[in-house]
Design a protein around this motif. Structure first.
Motif, PDB file in Angstrom:
ATOM      1  N   UNK A   1       0.836  -1.207   0.000  1.00 49.91           N
ATOM      2  CA  UNK A   1       0.000   0.000   0.000  1.00 49.91           C
ATOM      3  C   UNK A   1       0.868   1.253   0.000  1.00 49.91           C
ATOM      4  N   UNK A   2       1.978   1.212   0.747  1.00 55.00           N
ATOM      5  CA  UNK A   2       2.877   2.350   0.746  1.00 55.00           C
ATOM      6  C   UNK A   2       3.455   2.616  -0.627  1.00 55.00           C
ATOM      7  N   UNK A   3       3.757   1.558  -1.386  1.00 55.37           N
ATOM      8  CA  UNK A   3       4.285   1.743  -2.740  1.00 55.37           C
ATOM      9  C   UNK A   3       3.251   2.381  -3.674  1.00 55.37           C
ATOM     10  N   UNK A   4       1.982   2.168  -3.368  1.00 50.03           N
ATOM     11  CA  UNK A   4       0.927   2.738  -4.204  1.00 50.03           C
ATOM     12  C   UNK A   4       0.727   4.227  -3.958  1.00 50.03           C
ATOM     13  N   UNK A   5       1.278   4.752  -2.882  1.00 52.32           N
ATOM     14  CA  UNK A   5       1.201   6.180  -2.609  1.00 52.32           C
ATOM     15  C   UNK A   5       0.580   6.498  -1.271  1.00 52.32           C
ATOM     16  N   UNK A   6       0.717   7.745  -0.829  1.00 47.93           N
ATOM     17  CA  UNK A   6       0.217   8.126   0.489  1.00 47.93           C
ATOM     18  C   UNK A   6      -1.279   7.898   0.673  1.00 47.93           C
ATOM     19  N   UNK A   7      -2.084   8.189  -0.346  1.00 47.83           N
ATOM     20  CA  UNK A   7      -3.528   8.023  -0.195  1.00 47.83           C
ATOM     21  C   UNK A   7      -3.904   6.564   0.021  1.00 47.83           C
ATOM     22  N   UNK A   8      -3.252   5.674  -0.739  1.00 48.09           N
ATOM     23  CA  UNK A   8      -3.546   4.247  -0.579  1.00 48.09           C
ATOM     24  C   UNK A   8      -3.114   3.753   0.798  1.00 48.09           C
ATOM     25  N   UNK A   9      -1.944   4.200   1.255  1.00 51.13           N
ATOM     26  CA  UNK A   9      -1.475   3.796   2.577  1.00 51.13           C
ATOM     27  C   UNK A   9      -2.399   4.339   3.657  1.00 51.13           C
ATOM     28  N   UNK A  10      -2.803   5.591   3.525  1.00 49.58           N
ATOM     29  CA  UNK A  10      -3.704   6.184   4.520  1.00 49.58           C
ATOM     30  C   UNK A  10      -5.023   5.424   4.580  1.00 49.58           C
ATOM     31  N   UNK A  11      -5.561   5.035   3.430  1.00 52.32           N
ATOM     32  CA  UNK A  11      -6.815   4.286   3.414  1.00 52.32           C
ATOM     33  C   UNK A  11      -6.642   2.934   4.098  1.00 52.32           C
ATOM     34  N   UNK A  12      -5.508   2.283   3.854  1.00 51.35           N
ATOM     35  CA  UNK A  12      -5.242   1.002   4.498  1.00 51.35           C
ATOM     36  C   UNK A  12      -5.150   1.165   6.014  1.00 51.35           C
ATOM     37  N   UNK A  13      -4.449   2.188   6.472  1.00 46.83           N
ATOM     38  CA  UNK A  13      -4.319   2.415   7.915  1.00 46.83           C
ATOM     39  C   UNK A  13      -5.665   2.736   8.547  1.00 46.83           C
ATOM     40  N   UNK A  14      -6.480   3.520   7.853  1.00 47.70           N
ATOM     41  CA  UNK A  14      -7.817   3.829   8.394  1.00 47.70           C
ATOM     42  C   UNK A  14      -8.632   2.553   8.588  1.00 47.70           C
ATOM     43  N   UNK A  15      -8.455   1.575   7.695  1.00 48.03           N
ATOM     44  CA  UNK A  15      -9.246   0.347   7.800  1.00 48.03           C
ATOM     45  C   UNK A  15      -8.884  -0.463   9.037  1.00 48.03           C
ATOM     46  N   UNK A  16      -7.728  -0.167   9.629  1.00 48.60           N
ATOM     47  CA  UNK A  16      -7.282  -0.896  10.821  1.00 48.60           C
ATOM     48  C   UNK A  16      -7.333  -0.035  12.092  1.00 48.60           C
ATOM     49  N   UNK A  17      -7.529   1.268  11.949  1.00 51.06           N
ATOM     50  CA  UNK A  17      -7.402   2.181  13.089  1.00 51.06           C
ATOM     51  C   UNK A  17      -8.713   2.325  13.849  1.00 51.06           C
ATOM     52  N   UNK A  18      -8.582   2.643  15.139  1.00 48.99           N
ATOM     53  CA  UNK A  18      -9.744   3.050  15.919  1.00 48.99           C
ATOM     54  C   UNK A  18      -9.630   4.541  16.225  1.00 48.99           C
ATOM     55  N   UNK A  19     -10.472   5.030  17.097  1.00 48.69           N
ATOM     56  CA  UNK A  19     -10.512   6.476  17.356  1.00 48.69           C
ATOM     57  C   UNK A  19      -9.757   6.877  18.613  1.00 48.69           C
ATOM     58  N   UNK A  20      -9.020   5.950  19.217  1.00 50.23           N
ATOM     59  CA  UNK A  20      -8.236   6.297  20.395  1.00 50.23           C
ATOM     60  C   UNK A  20      -7.145   7.299  20.011  1.00 50.23           C
ATOM     61  N   UNK A  21      -6.990   8.409  20.747  1.00 54.73           N
ATOM     62  CA  UNK A  21      -5.999   9.425  20.355  1.00 54.73           C
ATOM     63  C   UNK A  21      -4.563   8.959  20.570  1.00 54.73           C
ATOM     64  N   UNK A  22      -3.706   9.391  19.678  1.00 56.13           N
ATOM     65  CA  UNK A  22      -2.265   9.208  19.822  1.00 56.13           C
ATOM     66  C   UNK A  22      -1.651  10.581  20.077  1.00 56.13           C
TER      67      UNK A  22
END
Length: 349
Positions: A56-77
């Motif tokens: 996903x990272x090789x596909x570009x920032x938008x693709x990587x961001x979408x992948x990370x969103x699919x695994x992320x919750x709303x807990x703040x970092x």
């Protein structure tokens, strides 16, 4: 193993710095039997190249961001934000009593939005480091397994997501495998013996938990930090592309630089040894009240005692005493550990 080569450097002062040894096709047997016992950093090419995260990272920032969103919750970092003037280098203020950046809590999704909005800018520096993956990206680890560690073994899995940033040289207590998921990174590494030449800042006021060097690696002030020239002679470089990993043994100093406007790193930290062990850093701090200001002959005498009883340079110091008569120097059973902690607590009041 391909051997040591000279990396292409971005700064003239590092042009002659050798690279760490480079390995290809590292499996667990090679890692356990050859790499770890050497206790030196190495670059492991393509270790994470098969990960969906890297693809996903090789596909570009938008693709990587979408992948990370699919695994992320709303807990703040906790994100670090620095103005453009710091040029990506997170550090102390000039008086060493504060920092040149601000902290801001935000969910992973908001962090990704902020980074995507900055893709075409050379503005402020933004990153969130040491994000505990199980707590914030709870389903991602299973998709991107670390092949060099026993499945289910005790480890801390963390993510580092940000733009062009520089993290000062610091050491970590655990062993560390760091895998670049997206972007390009450079590790500049030094053995722990270079501590006197790295000009470490306050030990009890740190940027992110670990004491760190005050030296700007892009423009070192040799008038203020003259011994840094000696540290440079001991430096090694690891330049990482997506999918590459670096092994950082315990207590090796490492300066970390991200070169791209959207980068991500995965960290795997673990310690080996008995479960009861805590950080020896506590011992160092305690020694401020027990050893540092003694007369020199007494300090020298206690060095002998530590070498004998703790570092065991003369072999097992209690071999001549039966185990059941060794008291707190017996094997560290739960009862013995409880008794030792109680004794220490009563003396530290």
């Amino acid at each position: 193993m391909t051997g040591i080569h000279t990396a292409a450097m971005t700064d003239d002062i590092w042009n002659d710095t050798p690279s760490v040894p480079v390995y290809h096709d590292v499996d667990r047997a090679l890692f356990e039997n050859e790499i770890k016992p050497a206790n030196c950093p190495v670059l492991m090419k393509g270790l994470g190249a098969h990960w969906p995260l890297v693809e996903k990272g090789r596909q570009g920032p938008e693709a990587l961001a979408a992948y990370l969103r699919s695994h992320a919750n709303t807990q703040p970092v906790q994100a670090f934000i620095g103005a453009a003037a710091i040029e990506g280098r997170f550090a102390y203020t000039d008086d060493l009593k504060g920092f040149n950046f601000e902290r801001q809590a935000m969910p992973v999704g908001d962090l990704l939005d902020a980074l995507l909005a900055r893709l075409d800018e050379e503005g402020d520096a933004l990153y969130a480091g040491g994000i505990p993956v199980p707590a914030h990206l709870p389903t991602m680890d299973a998709d991107n397994p670390m092949p060099l560690l026993e499945p289910g073994s005790d480890r801390l899995v963390s993510a580092w997501i940000g733009n062009r940033t520089r993290i000062p040289a610091h050491w970590d207590l655990p062993q560390n495998i760091a895998v670049v998921a997206a972007g390009r990174r450079r590790y500049t590494l030094f053995p722990i013996e270079q501590v006197a030449n790295l000009y470490v800042g306050p030990l009890d006021l740190t940027l992110a938990g670990q004491p760190s060097s005050l030296v700007d690696f892009h423009a070192p002030d040799f008038g203020r930090f003259p011994k840094f020239r000696e540290a440079m002679k001991a430096a090694q470089i690891a330049d990482l592309e997506p999918g590459d990993a670096v092994y950082v043994p315990p207590m090796w100093w490492h300066h970390v630089e991200s070169f791209t406007s959207f980068g991500m790193l995965m960290n795997y930290w673990w310690r080996e040894g008995p479960d009861y062990m805590v950080t020896p850093f506590f011992t160092l701090l305690h020694a401020l009240t027990t050893l540092r200001d003694l007369p020199a002959p007494e300090r020298a005498a206690w060095r002998v005692m530590f070498d004998h009883y703790i570092f065991r340079l003369d072999g097992e110091p209690m071999d001549h005493v039966p185990m059941d008569a060794r008291g707190i120097f017996a094997d560290m059973t739960p009862d013995n550990l409880r008794r030792l902690k109680g004794f220490l607590a009563s003396k530290l009041q």
